[in-house]
Motif scaffolding. Structure first.
Motif, mmCIF file in Angstrom:
data_model
loop_
_atom_site.group_PDB
_atom_site.id
_atom_site.type_symbol
_atom_site.label_atom_id
_atom_site.label_comp_id
_atom_site.label_asym_id
_atom_site.label_seq_id
_atom_site.Cartn_x
_atom_site.Cartn_y
_atom_site.Cartn_z
ATOM 1 N N GLY A 1 0.821 -1.197 0.000
ATOM 2 C CA GLY A 1 0.000 0.000 0.000
ATOM 3 C C GLY A 1 0.862 1.257 0.000
ATOM 4 N N VAL A 2 0.666 2.088 -1.006
ATOM 5 C CA VAL A 2 1.365 3.378 -1.070
ATOM 6 C C VAL A 2 0.356 4.462 -0.681
ATOM 7 C CG1 VAL A 2 2.553 5.030 -2.553
ATOM 8 C CG2 VAL A 2 2.949 2.572 -2.847
ATOM 9 N N PHE A 3 0.697 5.258 0.326
ATOM 10 C CA PHE A 3 -0.235 6.232 0.900
ATOM 11 C C PHE A 3 0.025 7.625 0.310
ATOM 12 C CE2 PHE A 3 0.082 2.687 3.709
ATOM 13 C CZ PHE A 3 -1.203 2.494 4.182
ATOM 14 N N VAL A 4 -1.070 8.243 -0.148
ATOM 15 C CA VAL A 4 -0.968 9.518 -0.854
ATOM 16 C C VAL A 4 -1.891 10.541 -0.198
ATOM 17 C CG1 VAL A 4 -1.256 10.684 -3.083
ATOM 18 C CG2 VAL A 4 -0.492 8.302 -3.024
ATOM 19 N N ASP A 5 -1.381 11.760 -0.037
ATOM 20 C CA ASP A 5 -2.210 12.869 0.457
ATOM 21 C C ASP A 5 -3.194 13.261 -0.646
ATOM 22 O OD1 ASP A 5 -3.263 15.424 1.145
ATOM 23 O OD2 ASP A 5 -1.489 15.828 2.390
ATOM 24 N N TYR B 1 -2.717 -6.295 4.283
ATOM 25 C CA TYR B 1 -3.135 -7.700 4.269
ATOM 26 C C TYR B 1 -4.646 -7.842 4.190
ATOM 27 C CZ TYR B 1 -4.294 -12.361 5.943
ATOM 28 O OH TYR B 1 -4.837 -13.615 6.068
ATOM 29 N N GLY B 2 -5.104 -8.691 3.278
ATOM 30 C CA GLY B 2 -6.491 -9.124 3.231
ATOM 31 C C GLY B 2 -7.466 -8.045 2.814
ATOM 32 N N ALA C 1 -5.408 -4.775 6.659
ATOM 33 C CA ALA C 1 -4.635 -4.704 7.901
ATOM 34 C C ALA C 1 -3.184 -4.348 7.602
ATOM 35 C CB ALA C 1 -4.713 -6.029 8.640
ATOM 36 N N LEU C 2 -2.667 -3.387 8.336
ATOM 37 C CA LEU C 2 -1.276 -2.968 8.200
ATOM 38 C C LEU C 2 -0.393 -3.826 9.116
ATOM 39 C CD1 LEU C 2 -1.802 0.894 7.952
ATOM 40 C CD2 LEU C 2 -1.578 -0.797 6.110
ATOM 41 N N PRO C 3 0.945 -3.737 8.979
ATOM 42 C CA PRO C 3 1.818 -4.720 9.638
ATOM 43 C C PRO C 3 1.552 -4.982 11.112
ATOM 44 C CG PRO C 3 3.097 -3.428 8.106
ATOM 45 C CD PRO C 3 1.715 -2.830 8.096
ATOM 46 N N VAL C 4 1.288 -3.969 11.929
ATOM 47 C CA VAL C 4 1.116 -4.245 13.359
ATOM 48 C C VAL C 4 -0.175 -5.026 13.614
ATOM 49 C CG1 VAL C 4 -0.055 -2.043 13.889
ATOM 50 C CG2 VAL C 4 1.214 -3.239 15.671
ATOM 51 N N ARG C 5 -1.246 -4.652 12.920
ATOM 52 C CA ARG C 5 -2.503 -5.397 13.091
ATOM 53 C C ARG C 5 -2.383 -6.789 12.485
ATOM 54 N NH1 ARG C 5 -8.222 -4.618 10.836
ATOM 55 N NH2 ARG C 5 -7.363 -2.965 9.521
#
Length: 500
Positions: free
Chosen positions: A141-145, A158-159, A163-167
């Motif tokens: 996932g690339v996050f953009v303003d 993920y999925g 879900a991001l790495p910590v979750r």
């Protein structure tokens, strides 16, 4: 405290050998010394509940503790990745195609897959890429303003929940303890036995308190009690309040399990209970070859991602959505709602990339009843169904499991023999109850156990293992008794029992 205070709270049951002696008739028992079917079955259920509680409780404890952490993983995720997930609210959003292009420029090694848009004004846009080496169901996932087009960073996603790495790490801890497929047996064992231990415990507690004139005796602990009776009072009352949550968590957890989940999936397929999908999504050849700019494979004929999103919004796709980009000129855009807080608001549409028209729709109302029930249950299990109240309810259920396990082990310790002094584990409930059951009842119970064991293989194998271990222990104890006292020794005395 005398040793009799630590003995099983059950009807007298026969020893390992010999004909069971008749118990004194209890109040309400049928005349002539005949015992009801429940009075015969209850000692066997007590023994099973004891063994399951002692041996399966560690797995339940781990599952509940990791589940308690997972219940609040969305808040943990938001705090850890605030720089990627949140942006200052600007005056006007730039076109979605420009945001996708900015992400593609920052991550040229990836293949465009989809775009996720949030609901709140301060949420960033997540552009999702496939790339070699990622595990199944993982995307970058690339996050953009959305107001400036600035790239904020990239993270593994993920999925379908994103879900991001910590979750994702917490989820994998809960699911398989980071041991991969072998570790999933632990969570399946916990889910397979949770309903059985909880259901059996409720039957035992309600039957024990049936003489109470007020329902308070079942629903509330007796703080006037002391010792093991006090622990049992809390154990039973907490279990009554939490049992519904246990059943839901057990059922939904089994749908994700390895062996039981496979069987459940086959049943759902045979009964047409599966969650439906758009035919356009099912016919797509895969993710490879998606457009490099979000405008599809043929930019000259593609209406673009902004027009596709506009058409989907007009068709009722409100709230947070994910826009799957077409992999060829023949495929449509797939726009689906991603909110899990209220499954009834979930839907998806297919938008023709050449004219921007909605060519197919799928609403939650179109789902089969069991698919709807599954969606509700899974959303509850993940703590997403109705936000913070769902999370607090999950936390209370997890804490109930932890408390019940601790109380259960405390009662086991309190049932220890005290005459010898020092530490000793509590005795299991005496054997022999099985032989007192009518033949027809035994046949039905065996048939039910076999049927459940086939559907839930981990439950079946572990139950068989319990019985084998119990039989081996019993045989060893009989050999020791004969060796110490000689062949003429009578059976060991029955344990005394405290009346219900």
């Amino acid at each position: 405290m005398t040793s009799s205070q630590h003995l099983p709270d059950t009807d007298p049951v026969p020893p390992d050998a010999g004909t069971p002696a008749q118990s004194p008739r209890r109040p309400g028992a049928p005349p002539g010394g005949r015992r009801s079917a429940w009075s015969l079955l209850r000692p066997a259920l007590l023994r099973l509940h004891f063994y399951a509680g002692v041996l399966v409780a560690p797995f339940l404890l781990v599952a509940a503790t990791s589940g308690l952490l997972y219940a609040f993983s969305p808040q943990i995720e938001q705090a850890v990745y605030a720089d990627e997930l949140r942006v200052p609210v600007g005056d006007e959003r730039i076109p979605l195609a420009d945001q996708v292009a900015a992400a593609a420029d920052a991550h040229p090694e990836g293949t465009l897959n989809a775009v996720r848009l949030g609901e709140d004004p301060d949420e960033s846009t997540r552009v999702l890429f496939d790339e070699p080496g990622l595990e199944e169901s993982h995307r970058t996932g690339v996050f953009v303003d959305p107001y400036t087009g600035e790239v904020l960073g990239k993270l593994d996603s993920y999925g379908s929940s994103g879900a991001l790495p910590v979750r994702s790490w917490i989820s994998e801890l809960h699911r398989h303890l980071h041991l991969g497929d072998p570790g999933r047996v632990y969570s399946e064992l916990a889910a397979s036995w949770l309903w059985a231990v909880a259901g059996g415990g409720v039957l035992l507690w309600v039957s024990k308190r049936r003489g109470q004139r007020r329902i308070r005796g079942v629903l509330a602990p007796d703080n006037r009690a002391r010792g093991r009776n006090r622990a049992m009072s809390w154990h039973g009352s907490v279990g009554i309040w939490a049992v519904a949550g246990f059943f839901v968590l057990s059922a939904t957890g089994l749908t994700w399990s390895t062996y039981a989940g496979d069987n459940i999936g086959k049943i759902r397929e045979a009964m047409n209970w599966q969650t439906p999908a758009l035919s356009a999504a099912e016919e797509a050849p895969g993710d490879a070859g998606r457009g490099s700019s979000g405008a599809g494979a043929d930019a000259a004929r593609d209406v673009g991602v902004d027009r596709a999103l506009e058409s989907a919004r007009a068709a009722g796709m409100s709230g947070p959505v994910e826009v799957s980009l077409p992999a060829s000129a023949e495929e449509p855009y797939i726009v689906q709602q991603t909110s899990r807080e209220w499954p009834a608001h979930r839907g998806s549409v297919a938008v023709d990339q050449q004219n921007g028209e909605v060519v197919e729709e799928l609403r939650f109302t179109d789902f089969p009843f069991m698919a709807k029930l599954t969606a509700w249950g899974i959303a509850f299990h993940m703590g997403l169904l109705f936000g913070l109240p769902n999370q607090l309810l999950l936390a209370a259920t997890a804490l109930s499991v932890i408390g019940l396990v601790i109380l259960g082990y405390r009662m086991w310790f309190q049932r220890r023999p005290t005459a010898s002094g020092g530490f000793a584990p509590g005795r299991p409930f005496p054997r022999g109850a099985w032989r007192t059951l009518p033949l027809g009842t035994r046949v039905l119970l065996v048939a039910a156990a076999v049927g459940i064991g086939v559907l839930l293989p981990v439950f079946g194998v572990s139950l068989l293992l319990f019985l084998v271990v119990d039989g081996v222990v019993a045989a060893g104890r009989r050999r020791r008794n004969r060796r110490v006292s000689g062949p003429e020794t009578s059976p060991e005395p029955r344990s005394r029992a405290v009346a219900d």
